[in-house]
Design a protein around this motif. Sequence first.
Motif, PDB file in Angstrom:
ATOM      1  N   UNK A   8      68.727  15.144   9.301  1.00  0.00           N
ATOM      2  CA  UNK A   8      69.256  14.934   7.934  1.00  0.00           C
ATOM      3  C   UNK A   8      70.714  14.966   8.068  1.00  0.00           C
ATOM      4  N   UNK A   9      71.369  16.010   8.632  1.00  0.00           N
ATOM      5  CA  UNK A   9      72.754  16.216   8.801  1.00  0.00           C
ATOM      6  C   UNK A   9      73.382  14.718   9.636  1.00  0.00           C
ATOM      7  N   UNK A  10      72.742  14.513  10.341  1.00  0.00           N
ATOM      8  CA  UNK A  10      73.225  13.170  11.019  1.00  0.00           C
ATOM      9  C   UNK A  10      73.189  11.853  10.253  1.00  0.00           C
ATOM     10  N   UNK A  11      71.881  11.961   9.475  1.00  0.00           N
ATOM     11  CA  UNK A  11      71.662  10.696   8.512  1.00  0.00           C
ATOM     12  C   UNK A  11      72.896  10.855   7.603  1.00  0.00           C
ATOM     13  N   UNK A  12      73.239  11.854   7.252  1.00  0.00           N
ATOM     14  CA  UNK A  12      74.179  11.873   5.901  1.00  0.00           C
ATOM     15  C   UNK A  12      75.812  11.462   6.626  1.00  0.00           C
ATOM     16  N   UNK A  53      68.849   4.697  16.365  1.00  0.00           N
ATOM     17  CA  UNK A  53      69.316   4.091  15.010  1.00  0.00           C
ATOM     18  C   UNK A  53      70.614   5.177  14.656  1.00  0.00           C
ATOM     19  N   UNK A  54      70.043   6.421  14.939  1.00  0.00           N
ATOM     20  CA  UNK A  54      71.343   7.625  14.667  1.00  0.00           C
ATOM     21  C   UNK A  54      72.222   7.508  15.776  1.00  0.00           C
ATOM     22  N   UNK A  55      72.315   6.939  16.782  1.00  0.00           N
ATOM     23  CA  UNK A  55      73.081   6.856  17.799  1.00  0.00           C
ATOM     24  C   UNK A  55      73.266   8.191  18.384  1.00  0.00           C
ATOM     25  N   UNK A  56      72.121   8.815  18.587  1.00  0.00           N
ATOM     26  CA  UNK A  56      72.026  10.087  19.289  1.00  0.00           C
ATOM     27  C   UNK A  56      72.070   9.848  20.924  1.00  0.00           C
ATOM     28  N   UNK A  57      72.891  10.781  21.478  1.00  0.00           N
ATOM     29  CA  UNK A  57      73.062  10.563  22.709  1.00  0.00           C
ATOM     30  C   UNK A  57      71.783  11.245  23.604  1.00  0.00           C
ATOM     31  N   UNK A  63      68.029  18.307  21.229  1.00  0.00           N
ATOM     32  CA  UNK A  63      68.210  19.088  19.912  1.00  0.00           C
ATOM     33  C   UNK A  63      67.690  18.581  18.721  1.00  0.00           C
ATOM     34  N   UNK A  64      67.341  17.414  18.637  1.00  0.00           N
ATOM     35  CA  UNK A  64      67.042  16.694  17.671  1.00  0.00           C
ATOM     36  C   UNK A  64      65.350  16.730  17.400  1.00  0.00           C
TER      37      UNK A  64
END
Length: 67
Positions: A8-12, A53-57, A63-64
Amino acid sequence: MINTEAIKKRMREMGISQSELADAIGVAASTMCQKLNNIRPVTLNEAEQISKKLLIADRDFGVYFFH
């Protein structure tokens, strides 16, 4: 279980709504809400799509999604 707070933090940070994320992985907004609140499980395929979509490495995937 997914790390709801981190996602949710990444989405924000990226300005992405639950509806946009739902569209990106092909589920209803209500289903996305349940997945983000650990009511319904997130499949590996969905986790990969959310990550994209959230560009998470790749190095941060655990972690996610392995909280």
